[in-house]
Structure formats: structure tokens, C-alpha cells
Design an enzyme around this catalytic site. Structure first.
Site, mmCIF file in Angstrom:
data_model
loop_
_atom_site.group_PDB
_atom_site.id
_atom_site.type_symbol
_atom_site.label_atom_id
_atom_site.label_comp_id
_atom_site.label_asym_id
_atom_site.label_seq_id
_atom_site.Cartn_x
_atom_site.Cartn_y
_atom_site.Cartn_z
ATOM 1 N N THR A 99 -6.915 -5.623 -2.742
ATOM 2 C CA THR A 99 -7.956 -5.059 -1.216
ATOM 3 C C THR A 99 -8.474 -4.104 -1.736
ATOM 4 O O THR A 99 -8.887 -3.652 -2.483
ATOM 5 C CB THR A 99 -6.341 -4.329 -0.831
ATOM 6 O OG1 THR A 99 -6.016 -3.161 -0.883
ATOM 7 C CG2 THR A 99 -5.273 -5.303 -0.244
ATOM 8 N N CYS A 100 -9.463 -4.024 0.005
ATOM 9 C CA CYS A 100 -10.461 -2.470 -0.638
ATOM 10 C C CYS A 100 -9.927 -1.085 -0.104
ATOM 11 O O CYS A 100 -9.737 -0.553 0.358
ATOM 12 C CB CYS A 100 -11.377 -2.767 0.669
ATOM 13 S SG CYS A 100 -12.574 -3.480 0.393
ATOM 14 N N ASP A 101 -8.768 -0.689 -1.370
ATOM 15 C CA ASP A 101 -7.893 0.350 -1.186
ATOM 16 C C ASP A 101 -7.559 0.639 -2.416
ATOM 17 O O ASP A 101 -6.830 0.166 -3.489
ATOM 18 C CB ASP A 101 -6.640 -0.043 -0.336
ATOM 19 C CG ASP A 101 -5.775 1.307 0.458
ATOM 20 O OD1 ASP A 101 -5.546 2.301 -0.507
ATOM 21 O OD2 ASP A 101 -5.283 1.277 1.928
#
Ligand SMILES: *Cc1c(COP(=O)(O)O)cnc(C)c1O
Length: 377
Positions: A324-326
Site C-alpha cells: 500500500t501507499c502508506d
């Protein structure tokens, strides 16, 4: 444990994304092992560890009782065939409406750790049995549950006196020594306080009929852990040294210990890269991370065994991350994980010991990734 049944299933089923496969034979074996370790103790399975209907139904057939954390879990246990009398509502934080609904569904046991919660139970579930949860320090646990739950001995006495005053049945004391508790002596320390409360209450004419010894029994991840028999022996020794042979009824609430090693996740390597020419470690990004099943890698608390059936070369340390983009979606960095140096993008890896606290911890669609697929074999 990645059993032959799990591997056979994976060989026969291609899936788009990561998937968890749970082998019921392992759950059955674990249940019997704990039953043998503590023959006179009732086993309440902590549903939150893995509420797959097949797991719940198997445990109903084996004669288990259930510990639930919410009204949805009450309904799941009932749907799997559990009787209302075999379900205890062990969460100390409940909405009054949920207590009322559970009571209507026939649930009779509720946990509390303060007089305020007892008031709710008295209004919403008149006459019910109350278990008071005591604080523990969580020492020795890799996933501690201390501080948020439980109260000190003086408050526990107030809780039980209040329960009696309000017409409830102050029948039990409970505690939880912390999840993935690797020290079998942890129960002994917790029982010291429990016994003190037991005697103070006895002086007030309140007879504690049941001790709920909680969960915490570990699953084997990378390191060996003591056996169920070791826990059973130390718990019985602690009980006998304090109560002689006439100790109250006992209950344990294993979650991880029953299902942790029954599952494995298949995941795919999405990317392997380095941040600079001089980066000593490569980054390996999987299609599973903190938001779709591996939440317990938070602070690298739980270290899953990760293996590849493809790369066969020498194992090298890698930083492992999710898709994920985290930026918190990094699984192991402080202590890198070891993977074959010839692992390639598109290869699959198996993440063992993932039967507990994975599928239910997956988000519904963070970044558009679906919840973790679960298969039971
Ligand atoms: C989570 C929980 C359990 C199960 O704990 P494990 O460490 O998985 O055995 C048992 N009892 C209560 C009250 C819990 O909240």
C-alpha cells in the site's frame, strides 16, 4: 505450520491476490492438546482470533465453549451451532444495547472491570453472571493486552460487591497474561492477586465459583515456544499451591494457541529493489502487508516464518514491506527477514503461522486492495 493439505490446496487453486488457508486438522489437534494439558478446564475459544464458520463449527463439535467480543461474534458463534449457555461475553467494554441484545439471545456471562460497566449489565441483563477482570503486567507477552483491560484488586472487590448489590451473580474472576505469552510462569504471578481478591470476597460472603485464566497460549513462529503441557503443568501447580485440590472451576480462552499454526498465507512478490547503489539491503515488496492481514507485524511484534518454494539460493537479509501507499506498511526492517538471494518478482512466498489475527485484521479496501481471502481445508 504449512501442512501438506494446505500445499495441495494451493497447488490446485490459483488466486488473484494473497490468500489464507486454514487446516482444520491442526485446529482439532491443538484443541485436543490443550484439553489433555488441562483436562478439567473448560475451553472457551476466543472467536476474534479467527471466526471462520468452519473453525467455529469444528470447535462446537469438539465440545468447546466460546469467548466473544461483540454482538456480531455472539451471532457467529450461535450460527455455527454453539449454545447460548456456552458463550461468554468477555469484552469489558460493551454498549448497553449490545449487552441487552446478547441477553435476549440467551447469553448469561459478562465481563466487567469497573462498577460503571456493572451498572450497564444490571440494567440490560438482570441476574446475569459477572466476571471481574484483573489487571496483569503482560510481562513475557509478545502482544501485551495490559493496561487497557482489568482493574486492581481493590476495584475488583468493589466491582463484585456492586454486582451483588444490583442483583447480579458475582461468580468469577478473570485475567489475561498477554497474547503470545512465552512464559508459562506468567499465570502463577497473576494468580497471586486473584487469590487475594478471592479471599477478601470470601470474607464478604461472595464465593467465587470460577476462575477464567484467559488466553495467551503461544503459537510457534520463528522461535520454539514451551509446549501446551508445560503451561498446563505450571497452571495446575499454581492452582494447587494456593487452593489445594479443591480449586474453583477453571476456564481458559485460547485464541492464537488453537488456530495460529493452523494457517498459512500465500503471497506474491510484487517488487524487489534497492534505494541506492550502495544500499546494503534489498527491499522486497509483497502483495500483503499491515492493512490486508499482517497487522501483528506492528513494531515487528510477531515474526512470521516466511519461506519460498522457488528461490533455493542462500538466504540474505531483506527489508520486507507491503503493497500500500502508506509508509507504515513496512513489515520487517529493524530486524530484516531472510529470503533466498535468487528470489524473483512474481515468485510466491508462504507466510506460516498466520491462522490467528490475520483475516479479521484486514481492512475492507484500503488503497482498493480487497480483504484477505480465506479458505478452510
Ligand atoms: C483476545 C482475547 C483472548 C485470546 O487471546 P490469545 O492470546 O489469542 O489466546 C482471550 N480472552 C480475551 C478476553 C481476549 O480479549
Amino acid at each position: 505450520m504449512t501442512t501438506k493439505k494446505i500445499l495441495d490446496f494451493l497447488d490446485r487453486h490459483r488466486t488473484e491476490g494473497p490468500c489464507l488457508v486454514v487446516d482444520l486438522e491442526v485446529v482439532r489437534k491443538n484443541y485436543r492438546t490443550y484439553k489433555r494439558a488441562l483436562p478439567r478446564t473448560r475451553i472457551h475459544y476466543a472467536v476474534k482470533a479467527n471466526p471462520a464458520p468452519e473453525v467455529l463449527a469444528l470447535l462446537v463439535r469438539l465440545g468447546a465453549s466460546f469467548d466473544v467480543a461483540s454482538i456480531r461474534e455472539v451471532e457467529m458463534a450461535l450460527r455455527a451451532g454453539a449454545s447460548a449457555g456456552s458463550i461468554s461475553y468477555g469484552n469489558t467494554i460493551k454498549k448497553e444495547g449490545d449487552i441487552s441484545r446478547a441477553h435476549q439471545l440467551g447469553i448469561r456471562q459478562f465481563a466487567a472491570d469497573c462498577p460503571e460497566e456493572v451498572e450497564k449489565i444490571a440494567r440490560a441483563a438482570p441476574g446475569a453472571q459477572v466476571f471481574c477482570r484483573l489487571l496483569t503486567d503482560g510481562a513475557g507477552a509478545e502482544w501485551p493486552l495490559s493496561r487497557k483491560f482489568g482493574c486492581d484488586p481493590a476495584v475488583a472487590c468493589d466491582v463484585m460487591r456492586h454486582a451483588r448489590r444490583l442483583g447480579l451473580d458475582p461468580c468469577g474472576l478473570s485475567f489475561h497474561v498477554g497474547s503470545q505469552q512465552t512464559d508459562p510462569f506468567a499465570w502463577q504471578r497473576a494468580l497471586e492477586e486473584v487469590v487475594r481478591v478471592f479471599h477478601v470476597l470470601a470474607g464478604d460472603g461472595i464465593v467465587i465459583k470460577c476462575l477464567n485464566l484467559g488466553g495467551g497460549f503461544p503459537s510457534r513462529y520463528l522461535r520454539d515456544v514451551p509446549l501446551a503441557a508445560d503451561y498446563g503443568r505450571e497452571i495446575l501447580r499454581a492452582l494447587r499451591s494456593r487452593f489445594g485440590n479443591a480449586f474453583p472451576d477453571t476456564v481458559i480462552e485460547p485464541g492464537r494457541g488453537l488456530v495460529g499454526d493452523a494457517g498459512a498465507i500465500r503471497s506474491e512478490v510484487v517488487l524487489i529493489s534497492r534505494k541506492s547503489g550502495s544500499d546494503p539491503l534489498q527491499w522486497v515488496y509483497l502483495d500483503i502487508g499491515k492493512f490486508n492481514g499482517l497487522a501483528e507485524t506492528m513494531d515487528e511484534a510477531i515474526r512470521y516464518p516466511i519461506t519460498s518454494r522457488y528461490g533455493r539460493g542462500k538466504a540474505v537479509p531483506c527489508i520486507l514491506a507491503g503493497p500500500t501507499c502508506d509508509s507504515v506498511d513496512v513489515l520487517y526492517e529493524n530486524t530484516p527477514c531472510r529470503l533466498p538471494h535468487d528470489l524473483k518478482i512474481g515468485d510466491e512466498v508462504l507466510i506460516g503461522g498466520t491462522g490467528a489475527y490475520t483475516a479479521t485484521y484486514a481492512s475492507v479496501g484500503f488503497n482498493g486492495f480487497p480483504p484477505l481471502e480465506v479458505h478452510v481445508v
